[in-house]
Design an enzyme around this catalytic site. Sequence first.
Site, PDB file in Angstrom:
ATOM      1  CG  HIS A  80      -6.890  -3.644  13.218  1.00  0.00           C
ATOM      2  ND1 HIS A  80      -7.117  -4.114  11.944  1.00  0.00           N
ATOM      3  CD2 HIS A  80      -6.082  -2.568  13.079  1.00  0.00           C
ATOM      4  CE1 HIS A  80      -6.471  -3.349  11.071  1.00  0.00           C
ATOM      5  NE2 HIS A  80      -5.842  -2.395  11.736  1.00  0.00           N
ATOM      6  CD  GLU A  81      -5.261  -0.077  15.996  1.00  0.00           C
ATOM      7  OE1 GLU A  81      -4.036  -0.069  15.741  1.00  0.00           O
ATOM      8  OE2 GLU A  81      -6.113   0.375  15.208  1.00  0.00           O
ATOM      9  CG  HIS A 112      -1.191  -2.537  13.480  1.00  0.00           C
ATOM     10  ND1 HIS A 112      -0.600  -2.721  12.261  1.00  0.00           N
ATOM     11  CD2 HIS A 112      -2.432  -2.042  13.212  1.00  0.00           C
ATOM     12  CE1 HIS A 112      -1.448  -2.350  11.288  1.00  0.00           C
ATOM     13  NE2 HIS A 112      -2.572  -1.940  11.846  1.00  0.00           N
ATOM     14  CD  GLU A 152      -4.153  -2.557   7.931  1.00  0.00           C
ATOM     15  OE1 GLU A 152      -3.350  -1.829   8.547  1.00  0.00           O
ATOM     16  OE2 GLU A 152      -5.387  -2.538   8.132  1.00  0.00           O
TER      17      GLU A 152
END
Lengths: 505, 505
Positions: A266-267, A270, A296
């Site tokens: 997830h990070e 980003h 997101e």
Amino acid sequence: MPTAQEAYEELAHRERERHLLASSAAVLSWDERTYMPSRGAALRADQLALLARLVHERLTDPRVGELLDILQDSDLARGDTPQAANIRAWRHDYRRAVRLPKKLVEELARATTLGQQAWQEARQRADFALFRPHLEKIVRLKREEAQALHEQGSLYDALLDEYEPGMTVEQLTRVLGELRRQLVPLLQHILASRRGCPQILQRHYPVDRQEEIGRQVATAIGFDFSAGRLDRTVHPFCSGIGPGDVRLTTRYHPRHFGQAFFGVLHEAGHGLYEQGLSAEAFGTPIGQACSLGIHESQSRLWENFVGRSRPFWEYFYPAVREAFPEALGTVALDEFLLAVNYVERSLIRVEADEVTYNLHILLRFELEQALLTQDLPVADLPAAWNHILYDLLELRPENDAAGCLQDIHWSAGLFGYFPTYTLGNLYAAQFMEKAHADIPSLKDHIRHGRFEPLLDWLREHIHRHGRRYLPGELCRRITGRELSAEPFLRYLRSKYAELYGLGHA
Amino acid sequence: MPTAQEAYEELAHRERERHLLASSAAVLSWDERTYMPSRGAALRADQLALLARLVHERLTDPRVGELLDILQDSDLARGDTPQAANIRAWRHDYRRAVRLPKKLVEELARATTLGQQAWQEARQRADFALFRPHLEKIVRLKREEAQALHEQGSLYDALLDEYEPGMTVEQLTRVLGELRRQLVPLLQHILASRRGCPQILQRHYPVDRQEEIGRQVATAIGFDFSAGRLDRTVHPFCSGIGPGDVRLTTRYHPRHFGQAFFGVLHEAGHGLYEQGLSAEAFGTPIGQACSLGIHESQSRLWENFVGRSRPFWEYFYPAVREAFPEALGTVALDEFLLAVNYVERSLIRVEADEVTYNLHILLRFELEQALLTQDLPVADLPAAWNHILYDLLELRPENDAAGCLQDIHWSAGLFGYFPTYTLGNLYAAQFMEKAHADIPSLKDHIRHGRFEPLLDWLREHIHRHGRRYLPGELCRRITGRELSAEPFLRYLRSKYAELYGLGHA
């Protein structure tokens, strides 16, 4: 009086300096959450407050208004050019900033500092009454803020615009309403056929090997560690400090494989966005992320659409099984895939799976609107929370700590922020449909660990543009359509049909 | 016009902000040298350049001059009070800063950036010619700087004053001249009776255990890890970011016990000074370190006067031997003590022992004076270096990389800096004589691992005063005497007499 070109250059120079200060503050914030010794907290707060003031002074400097006035009617502000896009974004940011009275900004800063402290204690004791007066004050101030910012549409729009420029409550209600209508029965359908055993992921996963695998998967999808880092923290985040410096953080639990693995993905999603922004455009809007929703979309895309897909695990499962032979030695790919895609109704948003997650957001979207429009007194929030939660998920929290006190956002004054999480899911689905159409062999690439075609596509269509287009416009340009819940719903139906061998719902 | 009290408060407020910016830059510099990804270097340079500019603008703001004019003749500036000390230091710093033409500051910044790059390559290739034109320019600019700063005394004084306020070349020449006269024969005497085997320290010392022992010794002497850190870097340093945040760094070599161990003790000595500064006085001179020489006295005191003493190792050797049983299992305390105090003539300053170290400084002190006064053309530096080195240490470097190219200082424009290293040794010796007189059982405390009495003494007499007194004044106040080489020479004679069982030289 400067020419338009001179005004543009002066403004670009000023904004670049402002962003150098903001990015310096970003280093200090990252350090605060990773390595700062505990007794350094007071000094750090003073440093960050000063830097924030310097950034705000530059943002609201009357000279910026003068330069924007010169630019507004110039040729530079016209057409689909990077300059025109920068001028639009500068105008947007400046007008918002100067509309806020300094007194209100300071009152909000104080109220949310105290609010977060009170929230922390209230959550610990599961006692909403401790938080209630703070939330009442924060809601009142946010309403004042919205009134000050308000140009057209609803008060909620004015707050939403901070995180998702151009998005309106009207569009959001339409899209999320459609999502809600279809998602609740789809969830029932999925649960009725559910298979798999999520306990597989709660065996012993040594932390150092989790860290190693996290680095490996971030590298595999294209995160550049010569221009970034991965460190440990309590509440994971990604900090895009600037060109060449993007920092991921995560936390590890020795009996929870998914937390760190999907957290890193997830990070890193980003982080790939931040690493894909134009370094030359640093300090100007087109060198910055488009919106929270688009940001997101990138994290969700890598975490869920790629990271929980069969092709991804066909490639990556052997490495993971080899890293954790005790936990996964006898677990087959299919079994593992069912575990990482296990769906269940649960109380806590941040632990929810990709189906139920959005219902948690719908709940918050409805409640924060009601709070702001005064349809819902703060005192009635816990009851209203529990009521809607039951409607959506058929669950009742044991206490408010597992209910309306679970998130930090409202105590920090973040209203209009929650919807961007679900917007991220919807954008990601709509983008991925188009990516699959543009790259017919995409699944096959992923199955062989070739992530560049997808990353290149994202860079080309999303990352390199920064704030050149508003998020809605970006979505139309890429997919030819308005944002809609349909691609996400199609994605879920097809995914769970395949996973559980269902007919389409 | 503000009253003196108002002027004082305004200035204190401004200076506090300036130091918040400087301490933010300190976090960024620490990060640059520990964790920053390599591709973040360009952004970091821009961030630090901007912060340096903002700090300099505040330092030289004409308003500071106005406020100082108001304060100068006021009661606040009189007497032995913290306020008067702050006003004196502010005046000192402001006058130095405004005397430097902006153009010269920029030229020096450019010349030293290029100079350091050229020096790095010149050292790598052992080719002084590559560095020569850069050093010529830097020397010329430093001479201009000294002329601009110059008030009385010699040009060299003007540069020295940056690092050691109040020190003069005349006093330094007297003290260092005395040191040289006695140290050269003392070294011969020591070498003639030398015992011990330094190879003991080059056995296998696993790095993780070195790190553990480093933390242990820093904690033992009083370094507060809730207000500080210890990290790895290439060129070790201590960064006093501010109250509650003091960061040590070191490097580890698996076959070199002393490098990290004494390195950590050295940096922790600096760190204890920083942690002992007044937190309430942060941002004003009396909350800042007195001078580089006094700072160095604290690092040398813990590294050498404590850390290489018999009482210290009587306490600490069992822990070290237990941590490295393979390397030290059969090594007796006396043998170990001889190894950590082994004296030898060597070419490289940073590897020198505590006896010969000062000869390396005397060499540089003589040469940098000659360069500045034009008695020595830059082209003749290598020959002059080798000539004096032979006089002092009877050695000839194989090439200039091991000679006049070994240190970064001159390429960075640091002239007048080297003497502070030896001043640190001399202050440390003079302070320690007094500490032993004030605390008769000090050796016994150390032998039992009780370091608080010494640390409390240092805090009381040195740390808490910050810049309240000039270094020379501080030395007189503490010891009742002018700085002198005698205590250091007494210390060496007595130490090596005891170690080698000699009669006093």
